[in-house]
Design an enzyme around this catalytic site. Structure first.
Site, short mmCIF file in Angstrom:
data_model
loop_
_atom_site.label_atom_id
_atom_site.label_comp_id
_atom_site.label_asym_id
_atom_site.label_seq_id
_atom_site.Cartn_x
_atom_site.Cartn_y
_atom_site.Cartn_z
N CYS A 73 53.34 -19.61 83.21
CA CYS A 73 54.46 -20.74 83.30
C CYS A 73 55.44 -20.18 84.10
CB CYS A 73 55.13 -20.50 81.84
SG CYS A 73 56.12 -22.04 81.75
N HIS A 114 50.46 -21.84 77.77
CA HIS A 114 50.73 -20.59 77.18
C HIS A 114 49.30 -20.11 76.53
CE1 HIS A 114 55.13 -20.18 77.83
NE2 HIS A 114 55.02 -21.52 77.98
N GLU A 158 49.13 -17.20 75.15
CA GLU A 158 49.61 -16.49 73.97
C GLU A 158 50.09 -17.30 72.91
OE1 GLU A 158 53.30 -17.97 75.58
OE2 GLU A 158 51.29 -17.29 76.39
#
Length: 356
Positions: A247, A332, A334
């Site tokens: 990001c 993302h 995660e």
């Protein structure tokens, strides 16, 4: 109590006050996730912004505190069509309404969030105010709203001192530009020792740590504002240590190679964004939260090449630096509450450390 959303274009929406009853000016974005509202509230990348949720019912499973992506909410305000007053979940610690009140987050329910979303999509991200005060004359209020800018938010969200999580055979330095908790958890789960460092940490400190890899986290705001951080990333590159960035980290790495970034019209915010791996041709569904992207015209093809692109608007979603052991993604991997399609990119980082 009545509450009002005043947008900088002069639009006014009337609804019911939820959360803390206070006045706040911020930038407004919309999020298309159907679940994961707690993760949205506690994502530091939203610092300086208020979030409009397009899904009509929010709060139905309450708040499960262990799912927070940071120690506290970072959104400035929260706009929903309908707030579930009673969350139903065996893991619930508190209802969403009480959570907003405890953390001083003002919000509004009972307005057409999809109408607001259409305004933002057509006109672009804009500033606005949440207030319980009725203003007959909007001119002075609109002047204040339009003057607002999101600035200095990385410094506000980063950790204040170095700390370490986990034990393992690989030692990772994680730069916290406003990092989501699950980045460190994803590394610890793979047998890594993770040393989390503040955004202002010098490259010389990382060199002394003698780490096996470096992770650059997500974070809020305009990446071009982070001039000193960009200079340290240039120094990190010279260490030849494998680097993976997510990001904001993805954008900062581009700027550290003298590429350019630019602000999007309304950004990507949600858990349903398709991205295409240009190597395999496979499409993944990803979680995203960003207002800035790399300008493709600025990329030097002898230095780097696009790795992922957004299926919808063709913006760059990942980069491979062909002369360095560096890979970055805009989305993302995660992601919590999901989807987990790109979770395997942490395995890619592990492989990068094996070939250094």
């Amino acid at each position: 109590m009545k509450a009002y959303l005043i947008l900088e274009d002069g639009s006014v929406f009337t609804g019911e006050s939820i959360g803390a009853q206070k006045e706040v000016i911020s930038e407004f974005v919309f999020n298309t996730s159907m679940t994961g509202y707690l993760e949205v509230l506690t994502d530091p990348s939203y610092a300086g912004q208020s979030v409009v949720m397009t899904y009509p019912l929010i709060g139905n499973y309450g708040v499960c505190l262990e799912d927070q992506e940071s120690s506290k909410p970072h959104v400035e305000g929260f706009i929903v069509n309908e707030l579930a007053r009673l969350g139903s979940n065996f893991r619930k610690n508190i209802d969403l309404e009480d959570y907003l009140i405890e953390n001083g987050i003002p919000g509004i329910q009972g307005i057409d969030t999809r109408h607001i979303t259409k305004i933002i999509r057509n006109q672009g991200c804009m500033n606005g105010m949440i207030t319980t005060t009725y203003y007959e004359d909007l001119q002075e209020v609109l002047t204040k709203i339009r003057a607002f800018t999101v600035t200095g938010v990385v410094e506000q969200t980063t950790c204040k001192e170095i700390y370490t999580l986990g034990e393992g055979s690989k030692h990772i330095a994680l730069y916290d530009f406003g990092a989501k908790t699950n980045i460190a958890k994803s590394l610890v789960k793979r047998g890594c020792k993770v040393t989390v460092v503040p955004a202002s940490t010098k490259a010389s400190v990382i060199k002394e740590l003698n780490v096996d890899g470096i992770m650059l986290s997500n974070g809020p705001g305009d990446p071009a504002e982070c001039v000193e951080i960009i200079e340290e990333i240039k120094a990190l590159r010279k260490m030849k240590t494998p680097i993976f960035a997510i990001c904001l980290g993805h954008q900062l790495m581009a700027l550290a190679h003298d590429f350019k970034t630019e602000k999007m019209k309304y950004g990507h915010h949600g858990a349903n964004h398709p991205v295409k791996d240009l190597v395999s041709g496979r499409v993944y569904i990803s979680t995203q939260n960003h207002n800035y992207v790399i300008n493709p015209e600025s990329i030097d093809s002898t230095i780097a090449k696009p790795w992922f692109v957004n299926v919808n608007d063709k913006t760059i979603e990942g980069m491979e630096y062909t002369q360095e052991n560096i890979k970055t993604v805009q989305f993302h991997p995660e992601a919590c509450a999901g989807p987990l399609d790109t979770d395997a990119l942490f395995e890619e980082f592990m492989k990068m450390m094996e070939v250094q």
